[in-house]
Design a protein around this motif. Structure first.
Motif, short mmCIF file in Angstrom:
data_model
loop_
_atom_site.label_atom_id
_atom_site.label_comp_id
_atom_site.label_asym_id
_atom_site.label_seq_id
_atom_site.Cartn_x
_atom_site.Cartn_y
_atom_site.Cartn_z
N THR A 56 36.34 -47.54 78.67
CA THR A 56 34.98 -47.06 78.83
C THR A 56 34.92 -45.59 78.41
O THR A 56 35.80 -44.79 78.76
CB THR A 56 34.50 -47.22 80.29
N ARG A 57 33.92 -45.26 77.61
CA ARG A 57 33.72 -43.90 77.10
C ARG A 57 34.99 -43.37 76.41
O ARG A 57 35.31 -42.19 76.48
CB ARG A 57 33.31 -42.96 78.22
N GLY A 58 35.71 -44.30 75.74
CA GLY A 58 36.90 -43.89 75.01
C GLY A 58 38.13 -43.69 75.87
O GLY A 58 39.19 -43.30 75.35
N GLN A 59 38.04 -43.95 77.19
CA GLN A 59 39.16 -43.76 78.10
C GLN A 59 39.68 -45.13 78.55
O GLN A 59 38.90 -46.07 78.75
CB GLN A 59 38.72 -42.94 79.32
N TYR A 60 41.01 -45.22 78.74
CA TYR A 60 41.64 -46.46 79.18
C TYR A 60 41.91 -46.39 80.67
O TYR A 60 42.53 -45.44 81.17
CB TYR A 60 42.94 -46.70 78.43
#
Length: 666
Positions: A211-215
């Motif tokens: 989500t939002r480029g974060q894992y």
């Protein structure tokens, strides 16, 4: 033959097979796109897994159940649900003292409540705790918590390939913000969001979310890595590496769940028992070995708890997470399908279709349908066997497309083979019939030729015998031999006439409108030519009947009927020939007083060369067959009425309407 010609011939030979393979490949691509396919595939996979399911007992996992009984039992101590957060601090410290490996709270702490400070302090003291977070498909209202999200995220080992890691994408995440705000050291979080199949059944569980480029890790993955330092993420040869462990995941970073055969595969403990032991109530002590080195999942199983549809039925969400954690830690999970293996099963499923007539080198007459069905059963057995073997090796494989191709192709091949064999049998029968017809025509022509050649000598012999009969004073022994020879010659002449008549009918056919003639006049000629004086003709008031047809042929028919009546009647009995008219037909009845015909013979006397049993009169059995053929060609009908010892009556019915005029005598 040149090489180019051979190549073209081979191409033409295998063109149907290549076309069929292309069609099957198209079907293999279209079948998964149908609306029904996902449910059928899921049903097949569930059945296969249930067939191979094993009983498991995961002793390294403990589920603490927040059930109705515990809520009622703890009411005097903790009040009503939801509880103050400091009780979770007490439980966490107690489990830390009991040396639990991991403590996962399957409870969403989204709103601030009393006791949050104590719980944050306990989380700081016990780094083996994991808090639940929920992934969402919609944005979360309020502050974005981008910095907190980045601090909680697990980072790829290669920052340049961060976007290539397989993960399930979400728009936002609902975090346990009250326990994160102001915390000196952020606790581990794990996402409890699950991705169900189209039928609402959970068969896969994501290991990694994005989500939002974060894992962010799933609850299962986070519980496997307690502590402050998050493991690095990497993708190696299609496998997801987390720290030192690797797993086969699909494009969404999920693994296939293998549910145990038994319902109770993990240890359970009521919340009330744990709380009383943590509060130090006398008589409620617990053995530390119950918790030592175990992953403890604390979640609700009460009426308000989440329920998950699984292939084994409805289960509580906390139990699903605990089973997934235990299975994954032991390497019990289902790897995603491999294209090469699925392609092999699809090609195997094409085999029955390649048995269609004209395909795959199969002759156009086709195989026997039974053989195709046996091959179909064998192919399906091999497909199911390979699928179960792969499943036993924890390797998923597609089953719906190979079975659909095998069943559809096998049934279609069987139907086409049945039609091809029927056509082959029909063609062979027609060929045999044509050959038999040609042979029969040749035989008939030979008989006609021989009959024609024999008729003139026999006629000469018969004429000579007639002249000798006129000579008087022949010795008695000569007279007897003379009569015997003449009877034989007349019999031969009659047979020859019948054969020649048959040949004429065969070669010439009959034109019904050939000529008009008086039927009564024809009958009179037949009676005059007969060698019998006791023949009575009765046509009532009918003076003449004009019919159309072949007068000579009808003369042959009535001559045979009258001749049979004479042949099979005593010499002193009369022969009756009656003619009657109705509105559409003229009926001629030839009646004798002879020996009669048995009922069993009456159905066959019109067959060529058939003679009734017990017949002593000479003959070849062709006369009545000729009569029926001639009458039929004149759109007429012939019937027989007879009984042994009561004589025989043959009735001939001919149409006369619009064919002539019947004159009735005034």
């Amino acid at each position: 033959m040149s090489g180019a010609a051979l190549d073209r011939q081979g191409l033409r030979r295998f063109a149907p097979t290549l076309g069929l393979i292309c069609l099957l490949a198209l079907l293999a691509w279209l079948i998964p796109l149908s609306a029904l396919y996902p449910r059928v595939e899921a049903w097949l996979q569930d059945g296969s897994q249930q067939l191979l399911a094993r009983t498991q007992q995961f002793d390294d996992v403990l589920v603490v159940e927040i059930d109705e009984d515990s809520l009622a039992e703890l009411l005097p101590y903790l009040g009503t649900w939801p509880y103050r957060r400091d009780i979770y601090a007490v439980l966490l410290d107690f489990l830390g003292e009991m040396q639990a490996r991991t403590v996962f709270f399957d409870v969403l702490f989204l709103d601030a409540r009393p006791g949050d400070a104590e719980f944050r302090a306990a989380l700081a003291r016990n780094r083996n705790a994991v808090l639940a977070a929920s992934a969402l498909r919609r944005p979360v209202a309020g502050k974005s918590d981008v910095d907190v999200l980045a601090a909680l995220a697990w980072q790829p080992a290669d920052a340049g390939r961060a976007q290539n890691l397989p993960a399930t994408d979400w728009v936002s995440v609902a975090l346990p913000s009250p326990l994160l705000d102001g915390a000196k050291s952020l606790p581990r979080i794990g996402l409890i969001s699950l991705d169900h199949d189209a039928d609402g059944v959970l068969r896969r569980i994501p290991l990694l979310h994005r989500t939002r480029g974060q894992y962010l890790p799933s609850a299962v993955l986070a519980a496997m890595y307690p502590g402050e330092q998050a493991p690095a993420l990497a993708l190696e040869e299609g496998r997801l590496r987390v720290g030192h462990a690797t797993w086969d995941v699909d494009a969404d970073g999920a693994i296939g769940l293998i549910y145990p055969a038994n319902t109770h595969s993990v240890l359970t403990l009521p919340l009330a028992t744990l709380v009383k032991a943590a509060l130090g109530l006398p008589g409620h002590e617990l053995d530390p070995t119950l918790f030592r080195d175990k992953a403890v999942f604390i979640g609700s199983t009460a009426l308000f708890a989440d329920r998950v549809n699984t292939p084994r039925g409805v289960m509580n969400g906390v139990h699903v997470l605990a089973i997934a954690y235990a299975s994954l830690s032991k390497g019990i999970y289902l790897s995603p399908p491999r294209p090469a293996l699925d392609l092999a099963l699809v090609l195997l499923g094409m085999v029955p279709a390649l048995m269609m007539p004209g395909a795959g080198g199969v002759r156009r007459s086709g195989l026997r349908p039974v053989s195709i069905l046996l091959v179909l059963v064998l192919v399906i057995t091999i497909i199911l066997g390979l699928h179960l073997i792969l499943l036993a090796w924890q390797q998923a494989s597609g089953l719906g497309v190979p079975l659909a191709l095998a069943l559809g192709g096998g049934v279609l091949a069987s139907v086409l083979a049945q039609r091809a064999r029927a056509q082959a049998v029909s063609t062979a029968a027609l060929t045999q019939a044509e050959a038999a017809r040609a042979q029969l025509v040749q035989q008939q022509e030979t008989v006609a030729l021989v009959s024609h050649e024999l008729k003139s000598p026999l006629a000469t012999i018969d004429f000579t015998l007639q002249n000798l009969e006129r000579v008087g004073s022949l010795p008695p022994n000569v007279v007897a031999r003379h009569q015997k020879i003449r009877r034989a010659s007349r019999r031969l002449l009659a047979m020859i006439d019948d054969n020649l008549t048959q040949d004429r009918l065969r070669q010439r056919g009959l034109s019904v409108g050939e000529q008009a003639f008086d039927l009564l006049d024809l009958i009179a000629d037949v009676v005059r030519a007969a060698e019998r004086s006791l023949i009575e003709v009765d046509h009532g008031d009918v003076a003449a009947v004009s019919v159309r047809g072949d007068r000579e042929m009808l003369g042959v028919a009535f001559t045979n009927l009258v001749g049979n009546a004479i042949k099979y009647s005593p010499d002193d009995t009369p022969i009756h020939v009656d003619v009657a008219l109705d509105r559409e037909r003229v009926r001629v009845r030839v009646r004798d007083c002879g020996c009669g015909i048995a009922v069993g013979d009456q159905a066959r006397i019109f067959e060529p060369y058939y003679r009734a049993q017990g017949t002593r009169q000479p003959g070849a059995g062709l006369g009545l067959a000729l009569v029926r053929q001639i009458v039929t060609l004149h759109d007429g009908e012939i019937a027989v009425e007879s009984a042994p010892g009561a004589g025989t009556t043959f009735s001939v019915s001919l149409p006369w309407r619009d064919m002539g005029v019947a004159d009735v005598r005034e």
